[in-house]
Scaffold this motif. Structure first.
Motif, PDB file in Angstrom:
ATOM      1  N   TYR A   1       0.824  -1.218   0.000  1.00 19.02           N
ATOM      2  CA  TYR A   1       0.000   0.000   0.000  1.00 19.02           C
ATOM      3  C   TYR A   1       0.854   1.262   0.000  1.00 19.02           C
ATOM      4  CZ  TYR A   1      -3.729   3.200   1.312  1.00 19.02           C
ATOM      5  OH  TYR A   1      -4.621   4.220   1.332  1.00 19.02           O
ATOM      6  N   ASP A   2       1.832   1.351   0.942  1.00 17.20           N
ATOM      7  CA  ASP A   2       2.639   2.577   1.053  1.00 17.20           C
ATOM      8  C   ASP A   2       3.407   2.840  -0.232  1.00 17.20           C
ATOM      9  OD1 ASP A   2       3.486   1.978   4.544  1.00 17.20           O
ATOM     10  OD2 ASP A   2       1.689   2.836   3.596  1.00 17.20           O
ATOM     11  N   GLN A   3       4.016   1.791  -0.777  1.00 25.07           N
ATOM     12  CA  GLN A   3       4.777   1.937  -2.024  1.00 25.07           C
ATOM     13  C   GLN A   3       3.868   2.393  -3.157  1.00 25.07           C
ATOM     14  OE1 GLN A   3       6.372  -1.737  -3.426  1.00 25.07           O
ATOM     15  NE2 GLN A   3       7.279  -0.855  -5.263  1.00 25.07           N
ATOM     16  N   ALA A   4       2.662   1.811  -3.216  1.00 27.15           N
ATOM     17  CA  ALA A   4       1.723   2.147  -4.293  1.00 27.15           C
ATOM     18  C   ALA A   4       1.303   3.609  -4.226  1.00 27.15           C
ATOM     19  CB  ALA A   4       0.503   1.231  -4.208  1.00 27.15           C
ATOM     20  N   MET A   5       0.983   4.106  -3.015  1.00 25.63           N
ATOM     21  CA  MET A   5       0.526   5.497  -2.892  1.00 25.63           C
ATOM     22  C   MET A   5       1.648   6.479  -3.273  1.00 25.63           C
ATOM     23  SD  MET A   5      -2.631   5.366  -2.189  1.00 25.63           S
ATOM     24  CE  MET A   5      -2.604   3.922  -3.237  1.00 25.63           C
ATOM     25  N   SER A   6       2.889   6.101  -2.914  1.00 27.63           N
ATOM     26  CA  SER A   6       4.016   6.956  -3.292  1.00 27.63           C
ATOM     27  C   SER A   6       4.166   7.002  -4.814  1.00 27.63           C
ATOM     28  CB  SER A   6       5.295   6.423  -2.642  1.00 27.63           C
ATOM     29  OG  SER A   6       6.409   7.151  -3.092  1.00 27.63           O
ATOM     30  N   GLU A   7       3.992   5.838  -5.476  1.00 29.25           N
ATOM     31  CA  GLU A   7       4.107   5.788  -6.927  1.00 29.25           C
ATOM     32  C   GLU A   7       2.983   6.573  -7.608  1.00 29.25           C
ATOM     33  OE1 GLU A   7       6.206   1.421  -7.213  1.00 29.25           O
ATOM     34  OE2 GLU A   7       4.660   1.963  -8.631  1.00 29.25           O
ATOM     35  N   VAL A   8       1.776   6.531  -7.033  1.00 36.07           N
ATOM     36  CA  VAL A   8       0.659   7.304  -7.598  1.00 36.07           C
ATOM     37  C   VAL A   8       0.985   8.801  -7.564  1.00 36.07           C
ATOM     38  CG1 VAL A   8      -1.730   7.993  -7.211  1.00 36.07           C
ATOM     39  CG2 VAL A   8      -1.102   5.583  -7.113  1.00 36.07           C
ATOM     40  N   ASP A   9       1.515   9.260  -6.420  1.00 38.51           N
ATOM     41  CA  ASP A   9       1.846  10.680  -6.271  1.00 38.51           C
ATOM     42  C   ASP A   9       2.865  11.109  -7.332  1.00 38.51           C
ATOM     43  OD1 ASP A   9       1.921  13.215  -5.163  1.00 38.51           O
ATOM     44  OD2 ASP A   9       3.476  12.693  -3.717  1.00 38.51           O
ATOM     45  N   GLN A  10       3.962  10.333  -7.466  1.00 35.68           N
ATOM     46  CA  GLN A  10       4.986  10.674  -8.454  1.00 35.68           C
ATOM     47  C   GLN A  10       4.437  10.585  -9.881  1.00 35.68           C
ATOM     48  OE1 GLN A  10       8.539   8.399  -7.856  1.00 35.68           O
ATOM     49  NE2 GLN A  10       8.519   8.694  -5.621  1.00 35.68           N
ATOM     50  N   PHE A  11       3.606   9.563 -10.120  1.00 32.90           N
ATOM     51  CA  PHE A  11       3.050   9.359 -11.458  1.00 32.90           C
ATOM     52  C   PHE A  11       2.182  10.547 -11.882  1.00 32.90           C
ATOM     53  CE2 PHE A  11       1.599   7.173 -15.083  1.00 32.90           C
ATOM     54  CZ  PHE A  11       0.213   7.239 -15.156  1.00 32.90           C
ATOM     55  N   ILE A  12       1.329  11.028 -10.975  1.00 35.42           N
ATOM     56  CA  ILE A  12       0.453  12.173 -11.298  1.00 35.42           C
ATOM     57  C   ILE A  12       1.284  13.421 -11.571  1.00 35.42           C
ATOM     58  CG2 ILE A  12      -1.342  13.693 -10.370  1.00 35.42           C
ATOM     59  CD1 ILE A  12      -2.363  10.971 -11.231  1.00 35.42           C
ATOM     60  N   ASP A  13       2.339  13.631 -10.730  1.00 34.19           N
ATOM     61  CA  ASP A  13       3.201  14.805 -10.944  1.00 34.19           C
ATOM     62  C   ASP A  13       3.835  14.784 -12.333  1.00 34.19           C
ATOM     63  OD1 ASP A  13       4.454  15.077  -7.517  1.00 34.19           O
ATOM     64  OD2 ASP A  13       2.648  15.869  -8.503  1.00 34.19           O
ATOM     65  N   HIS A  14       4.402  13.648 -12.708  1.00 37.82           N
ATOM     66  CA  HIS A  14       5.061  13.545 -14.023  1.00 37.82           C
ATOM     67  C   HIS A  14       4.045  13.652 -15.158  1.00 37.82           C
ATOM     68  CE1 HIS A  14       9.171  12.742 -12.822  1.00 37.82           C
ATOM     69  NE2 HIS A  14       8.731  11.916 -11.885  1.00 37.82           N
ATOM     70  N   ALA A  15       2.842  13.137 -14.956  1.00 36.99           N
ATOM     71  CA  ALA A  15       1.816  13.224 -15.999  1.00 36.99           C
ATOM     72  C   ALA A  15       1.421  14.678 -16.245  1.00 36.99           C
ATOM     73  CB  ALA A  15       0.595  12.390 -15.605  1.00 36.99           C
ATOM     74  N   VAL A  16       1.286  15.439 -15.151  1.00 32.93           N
ATOM     75  CA  VAL A  16       0.921  16.860 -15.283  1.00 32.93           C
ATOM     76  C   VAL A  16       2.037  17.630 -15.980  1.00 32.93           C
ATOM     77  CG1 VAL A  16       0.438  18.958 -13.985  1.00 32.93           C
ATOM     78  CG2 VAL A  16      -0.642  16.815 -13.321  1.00 32.93           C
ATOM     79  N   LEU A  17       3.286  17.359 -15.547  1.00 30.00           N
ATOM     80  CA  LEU A  17       4.426  18.049 -16.166  1.00 30.00           C
ATOM     81  C   LEU A  17       4.560  17.719 -17.648  1.00 30.00           C
ATOM     82  CD1 LEU A  17       7.097  17.691 -13.332  1.00 30.00           C
ATOM     83  CD2 LEU A  17       5.937  19.784 -14.052  1.00 30.00           C
ATOM     84  N   SER A  18       4.109  16.488 -18.016  1.00 27.70           N
ATOM     85  CA  SER A  18       4.207  16.060 -19.414  1.00 27.70           C
ATOM     86  C   SER A  18       2.981  16.464 -20.229  1.00 27.70           C
ATOM     87  CB  SER A  18       4.374  14.540 -19.468  1.00 27.70           C
ATOM     88  OG  SER A  18       5.529  14.152 -18.772  1.00 27.70           O
TER      89      SER A  18
END
Length: 790
Positions: free
Chosen positions: A723-740
């Motif tokens: 769970y913890d790893q997944a939530m961290s990956e979601v946060d980073q994924f959304i940030d990179h998606a917005v920047l892209s």
């Protein structure tokens, strides 16, 4: 193996214990034909089958097999192209249906990964014939009745028969209920010669016309078929004949369809019977509390707490019986009624059970051998037909045993040499045992002769034994004592029963001093052995209690760990929700500052400090944690003073303490800024130069992130992540998606327990960059994936 041993040890009574658990004729045949195996590989195979049956019974309650009749006669008739009747075909249909259900049953067991050694290979040999099975089940009921669905013609004939019978009954009821009822002897409708008739008074025979089929004994009543129903009866009779012909045709057709598969069906019957037999052995083991025997190829027999299988477990005394490894001959001495013969039969009968594939009534880790022959001379086998005495009868048996025994034989001799002069009998007994010893046979022998007590000490691979006798109560305990010969208790018993002291003293004077000394030594050994055994039993009891306590503590610890993990997971979910909410508010604050910057307004230092203060206020303290003594002790470690290097946790920045402003607030130097910070947000730095080092790293980190060229995928797969790893990956994924500048992305979280799905969607609700989200299309993952739009 010779059949005489099976009779002497009453092996049929052991087999009878399995009979109530059998439901198939083939299984009962197999039990009836069962004899002990004498080859190691066959014994091992039989025991493995029983072990499979025990595992299946423990997990599922046993293999589900219905009552199955013997179909061997039907199969022979099919071979001769005979037509089977409905009941015979129904029995064959039941075999075929059971074959299919058993294969389905074992298919489910394989999915559950049930441990099986050999039994599933039998199931693989079952042949299913779905077409023939369906045809039989459709046409024949369980009791052999042919169904209406057997053929269209039969269905139509039976409908016509029902309609015709209804029409006949209607007409007949007109005679029994109308004005014509007065001409009848009784107002009923009955049958004669398979035709409906009414009982008419003889003097009114011409009133109804028709045919007279019968008359009463007095001649006063005639059973007449009225003229008006003759045609209906004719039609009914013709339809019934046609029905019989159609049924015969159907049976012939079904018999012809089944005939080509008679070999497969016969094989199925045999396999189902064998599975039924294995199932029965498993249930018998459960009811007897029997255990898996270890098969020793070296003929090492080590029975731990063995019980006689035909005596109630609550009444029998369990004994350790060992033979084969350190010694091959056990000589049990002692008086009658002490349990010597039962102990001997226990060994022989348990060997027969194990070599027949049964579990044995002994404790776990008990081992048995595989003997080619087991011989016994037990009890009074005097032959009246041959006019032999008891002694002669025993000698005839022993001669036959000596002629056949070898190094792969177990020999059981009860009261060897008895029935003749004690001196000659003892000498003969020792000579017989010497002969068996030379053949290297495995021997268990009982005797009254004191001379054989010394025999056990003098001979190689031979050990003395006795049945324990309580010296205080002068009663047998039925416990086998290995290594200690039996002592005579005749004088003690006689004294206890009231024989005068003078007689007892006279008897003692007639006994040699050596015999008295030997009895005294044996008595002392018995007492010491009893003390050692009592201590051993107490230690075993204490060990069992300790094991039980350890098991209980382990179970409670495991429950505690599981509950702790569950509570931590729940707390983590709640914590992530709070973090998501705080991040949402933090984003609003940052957006407000960015908006001011974009509008060209210079952000003043006091506005920055206010914004940071708002960010600090987002932290939520759990009041319960403030009362925690462990945390209070930890807090004492944070003793702050002027000039200390510190970490401001909410900013992740290092600085230096300038001075204390209030009870819980400090002025902190952060680069060019001086800020007022609550002491709960401060943590002492362990290195004096940490702040400077971190300040040097910060610009590099910001530049690295700003120029990152990481390629952002439009899909994130979280399946299998914690769970913890997944939530961290979601946060980073959304940030990179917005920047892209991606318009939308897909997050695959799977279904599972729903924790990842719930956590993902709570994060998306709290993120202001997310416009909306929804589940993916059914062919793209459904509720196992979420589409996100920015």
């Amino acid at each position: 193996m010779n059949s005489k041993i099976l009779e002497i040890l009453e092996f049929d009574k052991v087999k009878a214990k399995a009979l109530p658990y059998l439901v198939s004729a083939a299984g009962k045949r197999e039990l009836d034909d069962l004899i002990p195996e004498t080859e190691l590989n066959k014994v091992e195979l039989s025991i493995k089958e029983t072990t499979d049956g025990v595992n299946i019974y423990r997990l599922t309650g046993g293999i589900v097999i219905p009552q199955l009749a013997d179909i061997s006669t039907q199969l022979k008739r099919l071979k001769m192209d005979a037509v089977l009747n409905g009941n015979e075909l129904a029995q064959i249909a039941k075999i075929l249906r059971t074959s299919m259900s058993v294969k389905d049953f074992f298919a489910k067991l394989r999915e559950q990964d049930v441990d099986m050694h050999v039994i599933e290979h039998y199931v693989d040999d079952l042949v299913t014939i779905p077409t023939i099975t369906k045809q039989l089940v459709t046409a024949i009921e369980g009791d052999g009745h042919i169904t209406d669905e057997a053929s269209t013609k039969l269905h139509g004939l039976r409908q016509r028969i029902t309609q015709t019978e209804g029409a006949i009954r209607t007409k007949m009821e007109g005679f029994t209920r109308g004005s014509n009822a007065k001409y009848l002897s009784d107002t009923i409708v009955t049958m004669r010669n398979d035709r409906y008739v009414i009982p008419v008074q003889a003097n009114y025979r011409g009133k109804f016309g028709g045919i007279v089929h019968d008359q009463s004994g007095s001649g006063q009543t005639l059973f007449i078929e009225p003229q008006s129903v003759i045609e209906l009866n004719n039609r009914l009779r013709q339809d019934q004949l046609d029905e019989k012909q159609e049924e015969i045709r159907i049976l012939a057709e079904l018999s012809a369809a089944v005939a080509p598969y008679r070999v497969d069906i016969g094989n199925n019957e045999r396999i189902l019977g064998h599975l039924d037999f294995i199932n029965a052995k498993a249930q018998m083991a459960h009811s007897m509390k029997a255990t898996l025997p270890i098969i020793s190829a070296e003929q090492y027999v080590d029975l731990k707490q063995a019980r006689h299988p035909l005596i109630d477990a609550q009444k029998t005394v369990a004994n350790d019986i060992i033979i084969g490894e350190d010694y091959q001959m056990v000589v049990i001495t002692g008086p009658n009624t002490g349990g010597k013969t039962i102990t001997m039969k226990t060994l022989g009968l348990i060997q027969l059970m194990g070599q027949s594939g049964f579990y044995i009534p002994a404790q776990e880790e008990s081992s048995i051998g595989v003997f080619r022959e087991i011989f016994a001379d037990i009890g009074d086998e005097q032959s009246l037909e041959q006019n032999l005495s008891t002694f002669s009868s025993h000698m005839s048996n022993i001669k036959a045993i000596l002629d056949q025994a070898d190094d792969n034989s177990l020999v059981l001799l009860d009261e060897v040499g008895a029935g003749t002069d004690p001196k000659e009998g003892a000498a003969l007994a020792m000579s017989i045992l010497d002969d068996l010893g030379a053949k290297e046979s495995y021997v268990l022998v009982t005797t009254h002769y004191p001379e054989l007590k010394a025999y056990g000490f003098d001979r190689d691979k031979t050990i003395n034994a006795s049945m324990e006798f309580d010296q205080e109560t002068l009663q047998p305990t039925y416990k086998l004592l290995l290594g200690i010969p039996g002592r005579s208790n005749a004088l003690e018993i006689a004294k206890r029963l009231g024989l005068s002291d003078s007689v007892i003293l006279e008897a003692k004077s007639l006994i040699s001093e050596d015999s008295q000394d030997l009895n005294a030594i044996i008595g002392d050994l018995v007492n010491q052995r009893k003390l050692a055994r009592d201590r051993s039993e107490q230690l075993e009891h204490d060990l069992q209690e300790a094991d039980a306590l350890q098991t209980d503590l382990t179970a409670k610890f495991n429950r505690f760990e599981a509950e702790k993990a569950k509570m931590l997971e729940a707390a983590q979910v709640e914590n992530n929700h709070l973090v998501a909410q705080s991040r949402k508010q933090a984003d609003k604050i940052i957006d407000r500052l960015r908006k001011l910057e974009l509008e060209g307004n210079q952000i003043k230092e006091n506005q920055m400090i206010d914004a940071k203060g708002e960010l600090n206020s987002l932290k939520v303290d759990d009041q319960r944690l403030k009362k925690n003594k462990v945390l209070q002790r930890e807090k004492l470690k944070h003793d702050l003073k002027d000039g200390d290097p510190v970490l401001v946790k909410s900013y992740g920045q290092y600085g230096d303490l300038i001075r204390k402003l209030g009870k819980h607030e400090w002025e902190v130097q952060l680069g060019i800024l001086k800020m007022k910070v609550n002491e709960t947000d401060l943590e002492k730095s362990k290195q004096a130069n940490v702040a400077a080092q971190e300040r040097e790293r910060e610009p590099k980190q910001r530049i690295t992130r700003a120029v990152s060229t990481r390629e952002t995928s439009a899909r994130l797969d979280l399946r299998g992540h914690r769970y913890d790893q997944a939530m961290s990956e979601v946060d980073q994924f959304i940030d990179h998606a917005v920047l892209s500048n991606l318009p939308s992305v897909t997050i695959v979280h799977g279904k599972g327990t729903g924790a990842l799905r719930k956590g993902t969607q709570e994060y998306l609700r709290s993120n202001p960059r997310v416009k909306s989200f929804e589940y993916a299309a059914p062919n793209a993952g459904g509720d196992g994936a979420t589409l996100v739009f920015f």
